[in-house]
Design a protein around this motif. Structure first.
Motif, PDB file in Angstrom:
ATOM      1  N   ASN A   1      34.028 -17.104 -14.909  1.00  0.00           N
ATOM      2  CA  ASN A   1      33.308 -17.410 -13.673  1.00  0.00           C
ATOM      3  C   ASN A   1      33.412 -16.297 -12.636  1.00  0.00           C
ATOM      4  O   ASN A   1      32.584 -16.214 -11.718  1.00  0.00           O
ATOM      5  N   GLU A   2      34.423 -15.444 -12.768  1.00  0.00           N
ATOM      6  CA  GLU A   2      34.639 -14.387 -11.776  1.00  0.00           C
ATOM      7  C   GLU A   2      33.484 -13.397 -11.699  1.00  0.00           C
ATOM      8  O   GLU A   2      33.338 -12.693 -10.685  1.00  0.00           O
ATOM      9  N   ILE A   3      32.686 -13.288 -12.757  1.00  0.00           N
ATOM     10  CA  ILE A   3      31.669 -12.231 -12.793  1.00  0.00           C
ATOM     11  C   ILE A   3      30.292 -12.723 -12.357  1.00  0.00           C
ATOM     12  O   ILE A   3      29.313 -11.988 -12.477  1.00  0.00           O
ATOM     13  N   VAL A   4      30.197 -13.952 -11.817  1.00  0.00           N
ATOM     14  CA  VAL A   4      28.897 -14.473 -11.391  1.00  0.00           C
ATOM     15  C   VAL A   4      28.314 -13.635 -10.256  1.00  0.00           C
ATOM     16  O   VAL A   4      27.170 -13.167 -10.327  1.00  0.00           O
ATOM     17  N   VAL A   5      29.074 -13.441  -9.183  1.00  0.00           N
ATOM     18  CA  VAL A   5      28.574 -12.664  -8.039  1.00  0.00           C
ATOM     19  C   VAL A   5      28.280 -11.216  -8.429  1.00  0.00           C
ATOM     20  O   VAL A   5      27.225 -10.679  -8.063  1.00  0.00           O
ATOM     21  N   PRO A   6      29.152 -10.539  -9.187  1.00  0.00           N
ATOM     22  CA  PRO A   6      28.804  -9.183  -9.612  1.00  0.00           C
ATOM     23  C   PRO A   6      27.494  -9.111 -10.402  1.00  0.00           C
ATOM     24  O   PRO A   6      26.735  -8.140 -10.250  1.00  0.00           O
ATOM     25  N   ILE A   7      27.209 -10.105 -11.229  1.00  0.00           N
ATOM     26  CA  ILE A   7      25.953 -10.089 -11.996  1.00  0.00           C
ATOM     27  C   ILE A   7      24.757 -10.258 -11.058  1.00  0.00           C
ATOM     28  O   ILE A   7      23.718  -9.610 -11.228  1.00  0.00           O
ATOM     29  N   ILE A   8      24.898 -11.115 -10.042  1.00  0.00           N
ATOM     30  CA  ILE A   8      23.817 -11.287  -9.067  1.00  0.00           C
ATOM     31  C   ILE A   8      23.547  -9.964  -8.341  1.00  0.00           C
ATOM     32  O   ILE A   8      22.394  -9.549  -8.152  1.00  0.00           O
ATOM     33  N   ILE A   9      24.638  -9.295  -7.944  1.00  0.00           N
ATOM     34  CA  ILE A   9      24.486  -8.004  -7.264  1.00  0.00           C
ATOM     35  C   ILE A   9      23.767  -7.013  -8.174  1.00  0.00           C
ATOM     36  O   ILE A   9      22.819  -6.323  -7.763  1.00  0.00           O
ATOM     37  N   MET A  10      24.226  -6.938  -9.433  1.00  0.00           N
ATOM     38  CA  MET A  10      23.637  -6.012 -10.389  1.00  0.00           C
ATOM     39  C   MET A  10      22.146  -6.301 -10.574  1.00  0.00           C
ATOM     40  O   MET A  10      21.324  -5.384 -10.645  1.00  0.00           O
ATOM     41  N   SER A  11      21.801  -7.577 -10.627  1.00  0.00           N
ATOM     42  CA  SER A  11      20.406  -7.962 -10.845  1.00  0.00           C
ATOM     43  C   SER A  11      19.535  -7.583  -9.655  1.00  0.00           C
ATOM     44  O   SER A  11      18.437  -7.031  -9.822  1.00  0.00           O
ATOM     45  N   TYR A  12      20.007  -7.878  -8.431  1.00  0.00           N
ATOM     46  CA  TYR A  12      19.209  -7.582  -7.239  1.00  0.00           C
ATOM     47  C   TYR A  12      19.050  -6.082  -7.005  1.00  0.00           C
ATOM     48  O   TYR A  12      18.014  -5.618  -6.518  1.00  0.00           O
ATOM     49  N   MET A  13      20.087  -5.314  -7.339  1.00  0.00           N
ATOM     50  CA  MET A  13      20.027  -3.872  -7.095  1.00  0.00           C
ATOM     51  C   MET A  13      19.378  -3.127  -8.257  1.00  0.00           C
ATOM     52  O   MET A  13      19.117  -1.922  -8.149  1.00  0.00           O
ATOM     53  N   ALA A  14      19.138  -3.851  -9.381  1.00  0.00           N
ATOM     54  CA  ALA A  14      18.489  -3.258 -10.565  1.00  0.00           C
ATOM     55  C   ALA A  14      19.201  -1.993 -11.010  1.00  0.00           C
ATOM     56  O   ALA A  14      18.578  -1.003 -11.378  1.00  0.00           O
ATOM     57  N   THR A  15      20.545  -2.008 -10.940  1.00  0.00           N
ATOM     58  CA  THR A  15      21.314  -0.825 -11.317  1.00  0.00           C
ATOM     59  C   THR A  15      21.658  -0.806 -12.791  1.00  0.00           C
ATOM     60  O   THR A  15      21.959   0.243 -13.348  1.00  0.00           O
ATOM     61  N   GLY A  16      21.675  -1.979 -13.421  1.00  0.00           N
ATOM     62  CA  GLY A  16      22.058  -2.036 -14.830  1.00  0.00           C
ATOM     63  C   GLY A  16      23.549  -1.984 -15.042  1.00  0.00           C
ATOM     64  O   GLY A  16      24.030  -1.998 -16.162  1.00  0.00           O
ATOM     65  N   THR A  17      24.328  -1.902 -13.945  1.00  0.00           N
ATOM     66  CA  THR A  17      25.790  -1.924 -14.052  1.00  0.00           C
ATOM     67  C   THR A  17      26.351  -2.802 -12.949  1.00  0.00           C
ATOM     68  O   THR A  17      25.726  -2.993 -11.902  1.00  0.00           O
ATOM     69  N   LEU A  18      27.551  -3.318 -13.176  1.00  0.00           N
ATOM     70  CA  LEU A  18      28.210  -4.092 -12.136  1.00  0.00           C
ATOM     71  C   LEU A  18      28.552  -3.168 -10.982  1.00  0.00           C
ATOM     72  O   LEU A  18      29.109  -2.091 -11.174  1.00  0.00           O
ATOM     73  N   THR A  19      28.225  -3.607  -9.759  1.00  0.00           N
ATOM     74  CA  THR A  19      28.393  -2.750  -8.587  1.00  0.00           C
ATOM     75  C   THR A  19      29.233  -3.463  -7.541  1.00  0.00           C
ATOM     76  O   THR A  19      29.062  -4.659  -7.309  1.00  0.00           O
ATOM     77  N   ASP A  20      30.120  -2.746  -6.918  1.00  0.00           N
ATOM     78  CA  ASP A  20      30.981  -3.296  -5.880  1.00  0.00           C
ATOM     79  C   ASP A  20      30.494  -2.804  -4.519  1.00  0.00           C
ATOM     80  O   ASP A  20      30.536  -1.611  -4.238  1.00  0.00           O
ATOM     81  N   LEU A  21      29.989  -3.743  -3.693  1.00  0.00           N
ATOM     82  CA  LEU A  21      29.543  -3.355  -2.356  1.00  0.00           C
ATOM     83  C   LEU A  21      30.742  -3.227  -1.427  1.00  0.00           C
ATOM     84  O   LEU A  21      31.794  -3.820  -1.641  1.00  0.00           O
ATOM     85  N   GLY A  22      30.547  -2.453  -0.360  1.00  0.00           N
ATOM     86  CA  GLY A  22      31.666  -2.143   0.514  1.00  0.00           C
ATOM     87  C   GLY A  22      32.168  -3.303   1.338  1.00  0.00           C
ATOM     88  O   GLY A  22      33.340  -3.346   1.688  1.00  0.00           O
ATOM     89  N   SER A  23      31.301  -4.274   1.717  1.00  0.00           N
ATOM     90  CA  SER A  23      31.732  -5.379   2.569  1.00  0.00           C
ATOM     91  C   SER A  23      30.833  -6.579   2.338  1.00  0.00           C
ATOM     92  O   SER A  23      29.747  -6.474   1.760  1.00  0.00           O
ATOM     93  N   LEU A  24      31.280  -7.726   2.839  1.00  0.00           N
ATOM     94  CA  LEU A  24      30.490  -8.949   2.710  1.00  0.00           C
ATOM     95  C   LEU A  24      29.238  -8.891   3.578  1.00  0.00           C
ATOM     96  O   LEU A  24      28.230  -9.524   3.256  1.00  0.00           O
ATOM     97  N   SER A  25      29.301  -8.131   4.677  1.00  0.00           N
ATOM     98  CA  SER A  25      28.103  -8.007   5.520  1.00  0.00           C
ATOM     99  C   SER A  25      26.997  -7.276   4.764  1.00  0.00           C
ATOM    100  O   SER A  25      25.817  -7.649   4.859  1.00  0.00           O
ATOM    101  N   GLU A  26      27.346  -6.234   4.001  1.00  0.00           N
ATOM    102  CA  GLU A  26      26.360  -5.546   3.168  1.00  0.00           C
ATOM    103  C   GLU A  26      25.814  -6.490   2.104  1.00  0.00           C
ATOM    104  O   GLU A  26      24.616  -6.472   1.788  1.00  0.00           O
TER     105      GLU A  26
END
Length: 716
Positions: free
Chosen positions: A618-643
């Motif tokens: 379950n830990e990877i749900v938010v990272p997958i959403i980020i990856m999907s919205y940014m269309a990067t094809g990789t798991l991405t870590d944003l700098g802050s919750l505001s971003e």
């Protein structure tokens, strides 16, 4: 029971169905028995330290632990058998304990008793003495008894029981060396003790004397013929089955035994002692013997020796204050977990992701194709880095806090407070404890359901355990709460986040009760079973030992399972995001296919796809959403919750999307680890599918209801 392998003096034994490895033939096997909450595990851990391992009894969902201890040049293998109040085999734990004591061939049995309530503990001692004379009584918690003004004449107690009796305070290690001296004396050829026999009255004793001679010649050495005769008169089917399983001995096929049982049954019937009255007479005789022994050996200097505990319990278990205090403690545990995990999670994530470049350089040095590097670095490594950095810190805080509450004696009070609610839901009161275990990990909560004896109620607890969020779902819930509902909290942001999270938890508990009642009225009909819940005395937790054991036994165990399922998930996620057809990734195609249905639930296709791909962890749900919205094809870590909030709102998120995502996170299918655990515990694919479908259906219904109501009222 027998030798299955031997080499260079070592031996692998199957004792009472349990696999035990001897390093030398001189190793001694010691069974450690006792009631729950008497400090048996403390004795075991103090003696064996880290030199131990746990597992299941063959064919049963009952945990065992084995450990090694070296005393005066001799190795002892300690087997921590399940905590039980008797050997009547009314539960799986009692049957396992009885079978190992009777058929396990242990060189000695150490029965751990609580010095503060010795009379109640003597019941198990006397029953063990009926099975074997190789018993040492360990009267533990002598320090607590002393503080309460309880004096125990250990010498007189040893004389009455006819066995060695040693007083200990296992938490400080006091008396454990003397305990092992007594065990050594018993196992090294000293004359076996001759404990007195419980007198069950002339009618029962006459029946025993009639049956025992016929039984005696058929039993193998080590099985007490008097005890076996008593169990035959009691009609103990469980014992007869165990005799067949372990000794290939079917006593009921013997004509002489059958005849004598018939004669003895006639005598007992004339006295009105058949069925429950016979067992009641036996139990009464044991209880009376316990009372007589305790009256001679225990002195209470203070009439109100337990007054402090009673005063505390009046507050903690009161109908007025019990539930609010429980909620406050829950709030405190979550607040400490949330605030305490932020910094170490960030440090751990920074450290792990800093390894990405060296690993990529290694693949470049190998001249590996880019897709290979992407598969293993962007896929597997990044997924594992996310899981470890997000999951480890909160678990390392939550599990010790949970174990401290357990060690202090508070958790049974939680079960007491919630027992009435679960009875109204036609479920078992102990489900409150298994539900609490699910906060750390739902797989651990499912395993904890073993403490529920009723198969029907155990299934209800297993199916509904997923309604409380585990540590894997906390990051998703906390991130959404902070971004959309507590972002303006300022200095009180963490408190507001914790308050909303606690409300979500309470909703999960309410759903647990509701679904438990629905199950008990439909596919799992039945009345709730009664159970005795012992409220142990309050004790000062051993903070250092609790932290070490909870991290080793729970945190790292659960993390290992999560890593095992997250690694292959990384491969799948990367493949879906990077394999394109017609200018779109497979992930985008899947999300587009799911989008119409997801909109009905207040979500979108990418969110629903993230939950599906997050099945392994379950830990990877938010990272997958980020990856999907940014269309990067990789798991991405944003700098802050505001971003992160800006990214989500740019992709159509509203307060309704946030609420429905939280609801679906709270109520959806169990993760892969939990599903595997359910399959193992129930031994049934059918019930595993039911446990998968019930929370999923509940989550979809709740999301559809909230989304539909909000749109109908014009709120979204």
């Amino acid at each position: 029971m027998g030798l299955t392998n031997a080499s260079m003096g070592a031996a692998v034994l199957n004792r009472g169905g349990l696999h035990i490895e001897k390093e030398t033939r001189q190793d001694k096997i010691v069974a450690l028995a006792g009631n729950p909450n008497v400090g048996k595990s403390t004795v075991f851990n103090s003696l064996t330290g880290l030199n131990q391992h746990t597992g299941n009894w063959p064919g049963k969902t009952v945990t065992n632990a084995q450990g090694r201890y070296r005393h005066k040049g001799v190795d002892y293998i300690l087997v921590d058998i399940p905590g039980t109040y008797s050997l009547m085999a009314n539960s799986a734990e009692e049957a396992v304990a009885r079978d190992f004591i009777c058929f396990g061939g242990a060189d000695a049995v150490v029965v751990v008793a609580d010095a503060t309530c010795l009379e109640r503990n003597l019941n198990l001692v006397l029953q063990c003495l009926e099975v074997t004379s190789k018993v040492v009584l360990c009267v533990n918690l002598m320090d607590e008894a002393g503080r309460k003004g309880i004096l125990i004449d250990l010498d007189r107690l040893a004389f009455r029981l006819g066995i060695p009796v040693i007083g200990t305070s296992a938490r400080s290690g006091e008396g454990l060396a003397r305990l092992m001296d007594a065990v050594a004396g018993l196992t090294e050829g000293a004359a076996a003790p001759v404990p007195p026999e419980v007198n069950y009255g002339s009618e029962i004793e006459g029946a025993v004397s009639l049956v025992e001679p016929a039984v005696q010649g058929l039993l193998p050495p080590g099985v007490n013929s008097r005890w076996a005769a008593l169990k035959l008169l009691d009609g103990d089917e469980s014992l007869l089955q165990s005799l067949k399983d372990y000794l290939n001995c079917d006593l009921m096929q013997n004509a002489e035994i059958a005849q004598r049982l018939s004669e003895a049954g006639g005598l007992l019937a004339e006295a009105g002692l058949t069925g429950n009255p016979l067992r009641d007479r036996m139990v009464t005789a044991i209880v009376k013997t316990c009372e007589d022994i305790a009256r001679e050996t225990v002195v209470f200097e203070k009439a109100e020796y337990a007054e402090r505990d009673r005063k505390i319990d009046k507050i903690l278990t009161s109908k007025l204050t019990g539930i609010p205090i429980m909620l406050m403690l829950l709030f405190g545990v979550f607040w400490l977990t949330i605030t305490g995990a932020n910094v170490p999670s960030a440090i751990l994530a920074k450290g792990l992701f800093s390894l990405e470049k060296p690993i990529s350089n290694f693949f470049a040095w190998l001249s590996a194709p880019e897709w290979v590097r992407g598969l293993f670095v962007d896929g597997v490594f990044r997924t594992l880095a996310w899981v470890v950095s997000v999951m480890l810190p909160p678990m390392a805080i939550f599990f010790p806090l949970f174990t401290l509450l357990e060690d202090s004696g508070y958790l049974p009070r939680v079960a007491f407070n919630l027992d009435n609610f679960f009875r109204k839901a036609c479920a078992h009161g102990k489900q409150a404890l298994t539900m609490a275990m699910g906060f750390g990990c739902n797989a651990c909560g499912v395993i904890g359901c073993r403490i529920i004896d009723s198969p029907r109620e155990r299934l209800i607890a297993i199916i509904t355990n997923n309604f409380v969020p585990c540590n894997g779902r906390f990051p998703t819930l906390i991130a959404i709460i902070t971004m959309f509902f507590a972002g303006a909290g300022g200095a009180f942001q963490s408190l507001l986040s914790t308050l909303i999270l606690t409300a979500v938890i309470v909703l999960g508990v309410a759903m647990t009760l509701l679904i438990s009642r629905l199950l008990s009225k439909t596919v799992l009909k039945g009345m709730p079973s009664a159970f005795n819940l012992e409220l142990p005395p309050f004790r000062r937790p051993q903070v250092g030992r609790v932290i070490v054991r909870s991290i080793l036994d729970r945190t790292l165990f659960v993390l290992g399972r999560a890593v095992a399922v997250a690694a292959p998930a990384g491969l799948v996620i990367w493949g879906l995001a990077n394999i394109h057809a017609g200018g779109m990734s497979l992930l985008a195609y899947c999300a587009g296919f799911l989008d119409p249905f997801a909109r009905l639930l207040g979500l979108d296709g990418y969110i629903l796809m993230a939950f599906i791909l997050g099945f392994p962890a379950n830990e990877i749900v938010v990272p997958i959403i980020i990856m999907s919205y940014m269309a990067t094809g990789t798991l991405t870590d944003l700098g802050s919750l505001s971003e992160l909030r800006v990214l989500f709102t740019a992709n159509g998120w509203t307060w309704l999307t946030a609420v429905c995502t939280m609801l679906f996170s709270l109520m959806h299918w169990p993760c892969g680890t939990t599903c595997l655990t359910i399959k193992k515990e129930t031994q049934s694919m059918k019930w595993t599918l039911v446990a998968f479908a019930v929370p999923t259906a509940a989550g979809m219904a709740a999301c559809a209801l909230v989304a539909g109501a909000a749109r109908f009222l014009g709120l979204a």
